[in-house]
Design a protein around this motif. Structure first.
Motif, PDB file in Angstrom:
ATOM      1  N   ASN A 180       0.828  -1.211   0.000  1.00 40.11           N
ATOM      2  CA  ASN A 180       0.000   0.000   0.000  1.00 40.11           C
ATOM      3  C   ASN A 180       0.863   1.263   0.000  1.00 40.11           C
ATOM      4  O   ASN A 180       0.593   2.212  -0.728  1.00 40.11           O
ATOM      5  CB  ASN A 180      -0.927   0.005   1.216  1.00 40.11           C
ATOM      6  CG  ASN A 180      -1.977  -1.090   1.146  1.00 40.11           C
ATOM      7  OD1 ASN A 180      -2.288  -1.596   0.074  1.00 40.11           O
ATOM      8  ND2 ASN A 180      -2.512  -1.476   2.289  1.00 40.11           N
ATOM      9  N   GLU A 183       2.548   1.753  -3.335  1.00 40.73           N
ATOM     10  CA  GLU A 183       1.627   2.346  -4.302  1.00 40.73           C
ATOM     11  C   GLU A 183       1.430   3.838  -4.029  1.00 40.73           C
ATOM     12  O   GLU A 183       1.280   4.639  -4.963  1.00 40.73           O
ATOM     13  CB  GLU A 183       0.283   1.611  -4.252  1.00 40.73           C
ATOM     14  CG  GLU A 183      -0.738   2.105  -5.267  1.00 40.73           C
ATOM     15  CD  GLU A 183      -0.228   2.029  -6.698  1.00 40.73           C
ATOM     16  OE1 GLU A 183      -0.577   2.923  -7.490  1.00 40.73           O
ATOM     17  OE2 GLU A 183       0.534   1.084  -7.027  1.00 40.73           O
ATOM     18  N   LEU A 184       1.431   4.227  -2.763  1.00 42.36           N
ATOM     19  CA  LEU A 184       1.328   5.643  -2.412  1.00 42.36           C
ATOM     20  C   LEU A 184       2.497   6.428  -3.001  1.00 42.36           C
ATOM     21  O   LEU A 184       2.322   7.533  -3.533  1.00 42.36           O
ATOM     22  CB  LEU A 184       1.298   5.797  -0.891  1.00 42.36           C
ATOM     23  CG  LEU A 184       1.213   7.228  -0.347  1.00 42.36           C
ATOM     24  CD1 LEU A 184      -0.115   7.863  -0.722  1.00 42.36           C
ATOM     25  CD2 LEU A 184       1.402   7.225   1.173  1.00 42.36           C
ATOM     26  N   ARG A 186       4.304   5.519  -5.650  1.00 36.62           N
ATOM     27  CA  ARG A 186       4.211   5.513  -7.115  1.00 36.62           C
ATOM     28  C   ARG A 186       3.118   6.457  -7.624  1.00 36.62           C
ATOM     29  O   ARG A 186       3.271   7.129  -8.644  1.00 36.62           O
ATOM     30  CB  ARG A 186       3.940   4.092  -7.615  1.00 36.62           C
ATOM     31  CG  ARG A 186       5.139   3.171  -7.528  1.00 36.62           C
ATOM     32  CD  ARG A 186       4.849   1.828  -8.180  1.00 36.62           C
ATOM     33  NE  ARG A 186       3.869   1.049  -7.436  1.00 36.62           N
ATOM     34  CZ  ARG A 186       4.172   0.234  -6.439  1.00 36.62           C
ATOM     35  NH1 ARG A 186       5.437   0.104  -6.056  1.00 36.62           N
ATOM     36  NH2 ARG A 186       3.229  -0.449  -5.817  1.00 36.62           N
ATOM     37  N   SER A 187       1.998   6.530  -6.888  1.00 33.68           N
ATOM     38  CA  SER A 187       0.871   7.343  -7.355  1.00 33.68           C
ATOM     39  C   SER A 187       1.084   8.832  -7.122  1.00 33.68           C
ATOM     40  O   SER A 187       0.442   9.664  -7.769  1.00 33.68           O
ATOM     41  CB  SER A 187      -0.414   6.900  -6.643  1.00 33.68           C
ATOM     42  OG  SER A 187      -0.363   7.259  -5.265  1.00 33.68           O
ATOM     43  N   GLU A 188       1.968   9.174  -6.170  1.00 36.38           N
ATOM     44  CA  GLU A 188       2.245  10.569  -5.807  1.00 36.38           C
ATOM     45  C   GLU A 188       1.019  11.249  -5.196  1.00 36.38           C
ATOM     46  O   GLU A 188       0.970  12.472  -5.076  1.00 36.38           O
ATOM     47  CB  GLU A 188       2.755  11.370  -7.001  1.00 36.38           C
ATOM     48  CG  GLU A 188       4.002  10.767  -7.638  1.00 36.38           C
ATOM     49  CD  GLU A 188       4.515  11.574  -8.815  1.00 36.38           C
ATOM     50  OE1 GLU A 188       3.934  12.659  -9.087  1.00 36.38           O
ATOM     51  OE2 GLU A 188       5.489  11.129  -9.457  1.00 36.38           O
ATOM     52  N   LEU A 189       0.001  10.488  -4.793  1.00 36.83           N
ATOM     53  CA  LEU A 189      -1.206  11.051  -4.211  1.00 36.83           C
ATOM     54  C   LEU A 189      -0.887  11.770  -2.893  1.00 36.83           C
ATOM     55  O   LEU A 189      -0.353  11.163  -1.966  1.00 36.83           O
ATOM     56  CB  LEU A 189      -2.239   9.935  -3.976  1.00 36.83           C
ATOM     57  CG  LEU A 189      -3.576  10.361  -3.358  1.00 36.83           C
ATOM     58  CD1 LEU A 189      -4.341  11.246  -4.348  1.00 36.83           C
ATOM     59  CD2 LEU A 189      -4.401   9.125  -2.991  1.00 36.83           C
ATOM     60  N   GLY A 190      -1.211  13.034  -2.802  1.00 37.17           N
ATOM     61  CA  GLY A 190      -0.997  13.803  -1.581  1.00 37.17           C
ATOM     62  C   GLY A 190       0.449  14.158  -1.296  1.00 37.17           C
ATOM     63  O   GLY A 190       0.766  14.626  -0.199  1.00 37.17           O
ATOM     64  N   ALA A 191       1.343  13.971  -2.263  1.00 36.83           N
ATOM     65  CA  ALA A 191       2.762  14.286  -2.044  1.00 36.83           C
ATOM     66  C   ALA A 191       2.929  15.779  -1.762  1.00 36.83           C
ATOM     67  O   ALA A 191       2.273  16.612  -2.386  1.00 36.83           O
ATOM     68  CB  ALA A 191       3.581  13.873  -3.257  1.00 36.83           C
ATOM     69  N   ASP A 192       3.805  16.102  -0.809  1.00 40.08           N
ATOM     70  CA  ASP A 192       3.964  17.505  -0.419  1.00 40.08           C
ATOM     71  C   ASP A 192       5.428  17.941  -0.300  1.00 40.08           C
ATOM     72  O   ASP A 192       5.714  18.985   0.276  1.00 40.08           O
ATOM     73  CB  ASP A 192       3.239  17.760   0.905  1.00 40.08           C
ATOM     74  CG  ASP A 192       3.704  16.838   2.030  1.00 40.08           C
ATOM     75  OD1 ASP A 192       4.599  16.007   1.791  1.00 40.08           O
ATOM     76  OD2 ASP A 192       3.167  16.956   3.150  1.00 40.08           O
ATOM     77  N   HIS A 205       6.181  12.213   0.594  1.00 37.43           N
ATOM     78  CA  HIS A 205       5.277  12.698   1.637  1.00 37.43           C
ATOM     79  C   HIS A 205       6.102  12.974   2.896  1.00 37.43           C
ATOM     80  O   HIS A 205       6.767  12.070   3.422  1.00 37.43           O
ATOM     81  CB  HIS A 205       4.197  11.655   1.936  1.00 37.43           C
ATOM     82  CG  HIS A 205       3.428  11.238   0.725  1.00 37.43           C
ATOM     83  ND1 HIS A 205       3.941  10.353  -0.208  1.00 37.43           N
ATOM     84  CD2 HIS A 205       2.186  11.593   0.283  1.00 37.43           C
ATOM     85  CE1 HIS A 205       3.047  10.177  -1.167  1.00 37.43           C
ATOM     86  NE2 HIS A 205       1.982  10.908  -0.901  1.00 37.43           N
TER      87      HIS A 205
END
Length: 368
Positions: A180, A183-184, A186-192, A205
């Motif tokens: 999980n 995948e976070l 790789r997806s760059e979802l919510g990266a800051d 992140h």
């Protein structure tokens, strides 16, 4: 015609003991090899205690803290006590720290060998820089869990099957937490946070990095960084002293707690392990550092011994250093061949003290 089957089953008894080192800095004044003992505790019908050596058990381990489990009452008939045990550093919530947990398989405790343990449990410098040393009251805690083998018995196959059926009602799949988090990443979802490394950009992140590395925590959540982020600026970090592929593998380990499994030539694997060891030391990631040490330990030869020894000395890798010494001590031919390499010249120039230590060990080994 009839047939039957049975199993030999070990019976065991469990015990644990938590030891708090209260006043750690004062114990550092003890000489190497001097130990302090815990109170006695019981496990499996026997009495045990922990021995704490704040400056290691020998000159070679003087930079480490050592812990040993000691059997106080070995059987008078000489029969050894069989026990598995582990010793874990505890965080402030009382939970074991996986990267600082060491375990032994079934071990024979007897009158002539009543203590077993870990002479390089943790480097003092690593402990002192970690969040696990409570600076407020100068203390830290370890827990020892002991599983004593109390006997063996035979069971017929039907009994074993019945027990298995009674305890296996629901099949729980293995944890997929690492997948999980991978995948976070790789997806760059919510990266800051964005890193520029060797001309290549990476996003990540901040919270994940901070949880995994105290250095990233200080770097990404310091007062100046928080002030800039509150003003709406994007978090940028430029790194000029690391290869992009090394940083990519470092991020992969941070998110998944594992190294990439893509096939590489052995030479590439060793070079990557060297670079990752340096990065792990830089960012306070002890488990990754030990993984890299293990890889390098298993590939010491004439061409790598000198450069590996220099790396071990510069980054305080005691286990890797010992493995290099053992390779150099095993035959004069190996030492002569290593001394003819360019790596040995680098070792002599960058770490002259290690040459003196090597010569001292060789003289001691020859005199024995």
């Amino acid at each position: 015609m009839s047939s039957s089957s049975s199993s030999i089953v070990a019976t065991s008894a469990f015990g644990s003991h938590v030891l708090k080192i209260d006043g750690y800095m004062r114990t550092k004044g003890l000489a190497t090899g001097i130990h302090l003992r815990s109170c006695s505790f019981s496990a499996g019908g026997h009495t045990w205690h922990l021995a704490y050596l704040p400056n290691g058990d020998s000159a070679w381990n003087a930079d480490f803290i050592s812990f040993y489990l000691v059997l106080e009452d070995p059987p008078a008939n000489g029969t050894p006590v069989l026990a598995q045990f582990c010793i874990a550093l505890l965080d402030r919530a009382g939970n074991p720290v996986p990267s600082h947990t060491q375990a032994r398989p079934v071990t024979r405790f007897a009158a002539h060998a009543a203590h077993w343990g870990f002479n390089t449990f943790i480097q003092r410098e690593v402990l002192e820089k970690s969040r696990y040393l409570n600076l407020k009251d100068d203390s830290f805690c370890v827990c020892c869990e002991v599983n004593v083998i109390t006997g063996f018995r035979a069971e017929d196959a039907a009994s074993v099957a019945a027990k298995a059926a009674a305890t296996a009602c629901v099949r729980v799949p293995p944890s997929d937490l690492s997948q999980n988090f991978g995948e976070l990443l790789r997806s760059e979802l919510g990266a800051d946070v964005r890193f520029r490394v060797d001309g290549e950009d990476f996003v990540a992140h901040r919270c994940v990095l901070a949880v995994r590395s105290p250095v990233f925590q200080a770097q990404l959540f310091g007062a100046m960084k928080e002030a800039s982020l509150s003003a709406g600026e994007h978090c940028w970090v430029e790194m000029d002293d690391m290869r992009a592929d090394v940083f990519r593998n470092l991020l992969h380990f941070i998110y998944t707690d594992a190294l990439p499994t893509k096939p590489e030539r052995q030479e590439e694997t060793l070079i990557m392990a060297q670079h990752l060891l340096v990065a792990a030391d830089r960012y306070g990631m002890e488990r990754l550092k030990l993984i890299c040490e293990d890889i390098l330990c298993r590939h010491i030869d004439v061409s790598t011994a000198a450069t590996t020894l220099a790396l071990a000395e510069q980054h305080r890798c005691q286990g890797l250093k010992e493995a290099c010494f053992q390779f150099l001590k095993k035959s004069p031919g190996s030492l002569n061949a290593v001394m003819a390499t360019d790596g040995f010249d680098h070792l002599a120039n960058s770490c002259p003290a290690i040459i003196k230590e090597l010569m001292s060990r060789l003289v001691a080994a020859h005199s024995n």
